[in-house]
Design a protein around this motif. Structure first.
Motif, PDB file in Angstrom:
ATOM      1  N   LEU A 175       0.836  -1.183   0.081  1.00  0.00           N
ATOM      2  CA  LEU A 175      -0.067   0.090   0.052  1.00  0.00           C
ATOM      3  C   LEU A 175       0.887   1.292   0.083  1.00  0.00           C
ATOM      4  O   LEU A 175       0.696   2.410  -0.550  1.00  0.00           O
ATOM      5  N   SER A 176       1.973   1.273   0.983  1.00  0.00           N
ATOM      6  CA  SER A 176       2.990   2.271   1.018  1.00  0.00           C
ATOM      7  C   SER A 176       3.458   2.912  -0.608  1.00  0.00           C
ATOM      8  O   SER A 176       3.989   3.927  -0.804  1.00  0.00           O
ATOM      9  N   ALA A 177       3.684   1.541  -1.373  1.00  0.00           N
ATOM     10  CA  ALA A 177       4.239   1.911  -2.862  1.00  0.00           C
ATOM     11  C   ALA A 177       3.335   2.186  -3.707  1.00  0.00           C
ATOM     12  O   ALA A 177       3.791   2.528  -4.913  1.00  0.00           O
ATOM     13  N   LEU A 178       1.857   2.435  -3.469  1.00  0.00           N
ATOM     14  CA  LEU A 178       0.911   2.753  -4.483  1.00  0.00           C
ATOM     15  C   LEU A 178       1.169   4.230  -4.878  1.00  0.00           C
ATOM     16  O   LEU A 178       1.270   5.166  -4.116  1.00  0.00           O
ATOM     17  N   PRO A 179       0.750   4.700  -5.987  1.00  0.00           N
ATOM     18  CA  PRO A 179       0.926   5.881  -6.392  1.00  0.00           C
ATOM     19  C   PRO A 179      -0.057   6.752  -5.652  1.00  0.00           C
ATOM     20  O   PRO A 179      -1.150   6.185  -5.133  1.00  0.00           O
ATOM     21  N   HIS A 180       0.047   8.139  -5.488  1.00  0.00           N
ATOM     22  CA  HIS A 180      -0.570   9.064  -4.820  1.00  0.00           C
ATOM     23  C   HIS A 180      -0.879   8.701  -3.248  1.00  0.00           C
ATOM     24  O   HIS A 180      -1.827   8.973  -2.664  1.00  0.00           O
ATOM     25  N   VAL A 181       0.214   7.794  -2.637  1.00  0.00           N
ATOM     26  CA  VAL A 181      -0.057   7.428  -1.493  1.00  0.00           C
ATOM     27  C   VAL A 181       1.195   8.372  -0.575  1.00  0.00           C
ATOM     28  O   VAL A 181       2.373   8.279  -0.978  1.00  0.00           O
ATOM     29  N   ALA A 182       0.573   9.206   0.292  1.00  0.00           N
ATOM     30  CA  ALA A 182       1.585  10.006   0.910  1.00  0.00           C
ATOM     31  C   ALA A 182       2.387   9.232   2.006  1.00  0.00           C
ATOM     32  O   ALA A 182       3.344   9.196   2.385  1.00  0.00           O
ATOM     33  N   HIS A 183       1.688   8.728   2.837  1.00  0.00           N
ATOM     34  CA  HIS A 183       2.125   7.296   3.706  1.00  0.00           C
ATOM     35  C   HIS A 183       0.969   6.449   4.403  1.00  0.00           C
ATOM     36  O   HIS A 183      -0.087   6.977   4.173  1.00  0.00           O
ATOM     37  N   VAL A 184       1.314   5.509   4.970  1.00  0.00           N
ATOM     38  CA  VAL A 184       0.531   4.507   5.785  1.00  0.00           C
ATOM     39  C   VAL A 184       0.715   4.651   7.085  1.00  0.00           C
ATOM     40  O   VAL A 184       1.769   4.430   7.651  1.00  0.00           O
ATOM     41  N   GLU A 185      -0.252   4.928   7.947  1.00  0.00           N
ATOM     42  CA  GLU A 185      -0.279   4.973   9.465  1.00  0.00           C
ATOM     43  C   GLU A 185      -0.815   3.659   9.941  1.00  0.00           C
ATOM     44  O   GLU A 185      -1.840   3.276   9.466  1.00  0.00           O
ATOM     45  N   SER A 186      -0.241   2.858  10.725  1.00  0.00           N
ATOM     46  CA  SER A 186      -0.596   1.776  11.535  1.00  0.00           C
ATOM     47  C   SER A 186       0.192   1.483  12.614  1.00  0.00           C
ATOM     48  O   SER A 186       0.929   2.272  13.085  1.00  0.00           O
ATOM     49  N   GLY A 187      -0.078   0.565  13.436  1.00  0.00           N
ATOM     50  CA  GLY A 187       0.580   0.228  14.664  1.00  0.00           C
ATOM     51  C   GLY A 187       1.776  -0.959  14.346  1.00  0.00           C
ATOM     52  O   GLY A 187       2.593  -1.099  15.405  1.00  0.00           O
ATOM     53  N   ILE A 188       2.175  -0.837  13.081  1.00  0.00           N
ATOM     54  CA  ILE A 188       3.126  -2.093  12.833  1.00  0.00           C
ATOM     55  C   ILE A 188       4.499  -1.515  13.191  1.00  0.00           C
ATOM     56  O   ILE A 188       5.450  -2.203  13.888  1.00  0.00           O
ATOM     57  N   ASP A 189       4.892  -0.198  13.160  1.00  0.00           N
ATOM     58  CA  ASP A 189       6.297   0.334  13.385  1.00  0.00           C
ATOM     59  C   ASP A 189       6.553   0.146  14.842  1.00  0.00           C
ATOM     60  O   ASP A 189       7.657   0.086  15.377  1.00  0.00           O
TER      61      ASP A 189
END
Length: 804
Positions: free
Chosen positions: A488-502
């Motif tokens: 999802l992070s690599a898709l065009p027009h994505v600024a960033h992806v927020e989640s609890g993973i990091d």
């Protein structure tokens, strides 16, 4: 001999005229006698109904919902439901508190103190029932960067409310107003940003727009009615019918709105249509009543003839509108259901008021309906006296001029309408976003501030809600979530992806979800635990990945992004299942449900209009002509809306807002409403043309005379509708602007180019085929030629139609 033959109906025409209207005449006479004999009880019933309904009408606004955009059972609906419980800072309703400090920046100690005081006031507000929060005020300095604006003067906090969506929408505008009053003088811009606050603001703005529209519309209606009737009493009687229809409608819908969700737009639609259609119907009824009185009939006979002619037409028109609007019930979207319901009910009450309550009033008024004369010195004495010498009338001359060159006028006008309609091929729709709220609104200020400080897509993330049948820490397939986040992070027009993973990776880099096990999660600092629980539910079976786009939810880029996100999310397997929600998803799902049923709606609508017109005029070809012309005027209306709202032509001059799209319910509602209203005028015009044709058997003369008798009324009725719809367009919020402006343009086109040019040209070319019905004789008798006018064969005067 010739003159005698011309003035008397042919035998077949006389037989049909007698046989076809005898039953209707008997019913009308009985209705006139009944309303005369029971006028006092019916008047009391009318007053009681108004009083009871008025109570509900005044309270309905408190029960209406700003929502109605969720498609039941859709992925976006499921995603919203799964995020209501088990998360920190998310609840049944989740709002983002936005605090912008105009005096101090984040490095000043006063900033933190002031932000915390605002957050405390919000979470302590009894009307909100806040349960917990997550963001700038709940995190330590080193971890709150994601909730601090780029300018260093803005902070955000996510607040969970233990409120259902409907009650939140009612309470949030009041809380917002209170917060603005308390903190604005301190140099703080405080906003509550969320779908619930957005729709709560829409509710408030809709009510304000409705009041403005009524203040603009009522004086305009009175002026137009005074001009048309040239009398105060008739004008007030006509206005009373429209107001009665609105009050009864809102009174009936009020208890329903208290039990089930009805969109706030139902009140706008009911008021707009009630004033337009209700006053229009009464206009035709009262005008015919005055004609019959002027012809020497007594009051009861005049009421009977009014019911037989105009009353019959009003009923046919009302049935057409109701049937057309009922087709919208096929679309499973509450906002469309609400507007369609309001439209059907208000049209039904408009018909009831016109054929039941108005005759009661006419019995009371009698010849006094002409009282309160208003001098119109610019109107000719011929018109004022109601003279039946039509040949010098400008409407008659216009009709004859058109019918002398029918091909030229038909083709030329069609080309003009097609040219106006051409921009409609670029029509695009979407659901409303924050841009429909005025810049002065605190809610709009909050949306704009978040978009400016954190990115334009921050207020409308694409939410991928992943559900597992087993706790994530026990899943060997949990690495699918990591791959999904990266994809999802690599898709065009994505600024960033927020989640609890990091955050989870800090405890367990190789298997982040293993950190959800009780003892290991307890090792995390409070900030980290709050962050995890903001994205992972307490049962460890639901998590959300928020994809932040780099554009608005209605943009083509985000629509494409949503498709890609859904495609990637659909690759999850085993115990994992994902649904995608958020503002963009809601809009796409709503658009899709409209498109899925559009063909059914159009098909049923065309069938309904065809059947009503066929039964009303006993013709197969007149309904086909009416439908073709309606499609032309509707296409032209769509073209104008695209030019104004999508392209921005004239928005500055008109005071409208360029939105780059039309609200998704506007085109389909316009389709139903405009088919109904266009057919409305068609019924009134052709009803009078048919009366003339039954008498003379002369197609061309009957069209000219029918148009002459109805054109002033149709023009007046159109002026009323343009005034009503235009007032709502200029006073309402964007969806009502588009709907009201579109209806005003359509009525204007229909009452001018269609009724005055296309209809007479087409009927001249069709000749006696206008009235063709298999198995039935020509109601005007047989013509000697192919029936283009039949004037010569019937002893008419061809000179009437030459050189005009």
């Amino acid at each position: 001999m010739t003159e005698h033959h011309s003035s008397s109906p042919p035998r077949a025409g006389r037989q049909e005229a007698a046989g076809g209207s005898a039953g209707r005449r008997g019913v009308a006479a009985a209705a006139a006698r009944l309303t005369s004999r029971l006028r006092w009880p019916l008047l009391v019933l009318w007053i009681v109904a108004l009083a009871v309904s008025g109570t509900g009408a005044m309270s309905i606004a408190d029960s209406l919902s700003g929502g109605g955009w969720f498609v039941s059972g859709s992925d976006s609906d499921k995603a919203a439901a799964r995020l209501e419980h088990g998360f920190t800072g998310r609840g049944q309703v989740t709002v983002t508190l936005v605090v912008h400090d105009r005096r101090y920046g984040a490095t000043a100690p006063q900033f933190e103190q002031r932000v915390r005081s605002v957050a405390k006031a919000v979470t302590a507000e009894p009307a909100l029932k806040a349960t917990d929060s997550y963001g700038w005020t709940t995190l330590s300095r080193q971890n709150r960067t994601a909730f601090q604006g780029k300018d260093g003067h803005t902070a955000t906090v996510s607040v969970a409310l233990d409120r259902d969506d409907g009650s939140a929408r009612r309470e949030l505008p009041k809380v917002q107003k209170d917060l603005t009053g308390r903190f604005d003088s301190q140099g703080l811009d405080v906003s509550l940003v969320s779908p619930a606050s957005f729709w709560g603001e829409i509710n408030t703005l809709s009510q304000q727009g409705l009041m403005k529209a009524e203040l603009i519309t009522l004086p305009l209606i009175v002026v137009i009615l005074l001009y048309l009737f040239r009398g105060v009493v008739a004008a007030l009687a006509s206005l009373a019918v429209g107001i009665t229809a609105i009050v009864l409608t809102l009174g009936v819908l009020a208890p329903l709105a208290a039990q089930t969700e009805l969109s706030v737009f139902v009140e706008n639609a009911a008021t707009m249509l009630g004033l337009g259609v209700g006053v229009d119907y009464s206009l035709f009824m009262i005008t015919r009543f005055k004609e019959e009185l002027a012809a020497g009939k007594d009051v009861e006979a005049a009421v009977a003839e009014t019911l037989r002619t105009s009353g019959h037409t009003v009923v046919a028109s009302g049935i057409t509108i109701a049937m057309a609007m009922c087709t919208l019930f096929l679309i499973d979207l509450n906002v469309i259901f609400s507007i369609a319901l309001g439209s059907v009910v208000v049209v039904a009450f408009s018909v009831l008021s016109s054929v039941l309550f108005l005759p009661v009033l006419l019995h009371f008024l009698g010849h006094r309906v002409n009282n309160g004369r208003v001098r119109m010195p610019w109107r000719s004495r011929t018109r004022a006296s109601g003279s039946r010498d039509m040949t010098s009338d400008r409407w008659y001359r216009t009709a004859v001029r058109v019918m002398n060159r029918p091909v030229l006028f038909l083709v030329g006008t069609t080309v003009v309408l097609l040219a106006i309609a051409s921009p409609a091929v670029q029509l695009r729709t979407f659901s409303p976003d924050s841009r429909i709220i005025p810049h002065s609104s605190p809610v709009r200020v909050g949306y704009d501030e978040v978009q400016k400080q954190f990115g334009v897509g921050t207020t409308s993330p694409v939410q991928v809600v992943v559900t597992s049948s087993r706790p994530f820490q026990d899943l060997p397939q949990s690495d699918q979530l990591l791959r999904l986040r990266d994809d999802l992070s690599a898709l065009p027009h994505v600024a960033h992806v927020e989640s609890g993973i990091d955050t989870l990776k800090k405890v367990s880099p190789q298997a982040p979800f293993a950190a959800l096990a009780g003892p290991r999660l307890a090792q995390l600092p409070p900030d980290a635990r709050n962050t995890v629980r903001h994205y992972v539910a307490a049962d460890n079976r639901v998590t959300v990945l928020e994809v932040i786009p780099d554009d608005r939810s209605s943009s083509d880029a985000v629509r494409t992004l949503l498709h890609d996100v859904r495609e990637r999310s659909g690759t999850l397997s085993g115990p994992l299942h994902a649904v995608v929600g958020g503002e963009a998803a809601e809009g796409i799902d709503a658009n899709q449900v409209i498109q899925d049923h559009l063909i059914e709606v159009i098909g049923l609508m065309l069938v309904a209009v065809f059947i009503v017109l066929m039964l009303a005029f006993r013709s197969l070809l007149l309904p086909v002509k009416a439908i073709a012309m309606n499609l032309l005027s509707i296409g032209a209306t769509y073209g104008v809306l695209v030019l104004v709202f999508q392209k921005g032509f004239g928005t500055g001059l008109l005071g409208f807002q360029k939105t780059d799209y039309l609200q998704n319910f506007v085109p389909v509602l316009l389709l139903a409403l405009l088919f109904s209203l266009s057919t409305d005028y068609e019924v009134f015009l052709l009803g009078r043309v048919r009366e003339e044709y039954l008498v003379s058997g002369d197609n061309t003369a009957s069209v000219a005379r029918g148009l002459t008798r109805t054109a002033p009324l149709i023009s007046g009725a159109a002026a009323l509708m343009v005034a009503v719809f235009g007032a709502f367009g200029f006073a309402g919020i964007v969806p009502i602007q588009q709907l009201g402006f579109g209806m005003a343009i359509a009525v204007l086109l229909d009452a001018t180019l269609v009724r005055l040019v296309l209809v007479p040209a087409a009927m001249r070319l069709m000749g006696r085929w206008n009235w063709w019905m298999p198995g039935r004789p020509d109601p005007g008798g047989s013509a000697a030629d192919d029936g283009t006018d039949g004037a010569a064969s019937r002893g008419g005067h061809p000179a009437e139609y030459a050189g005009r």
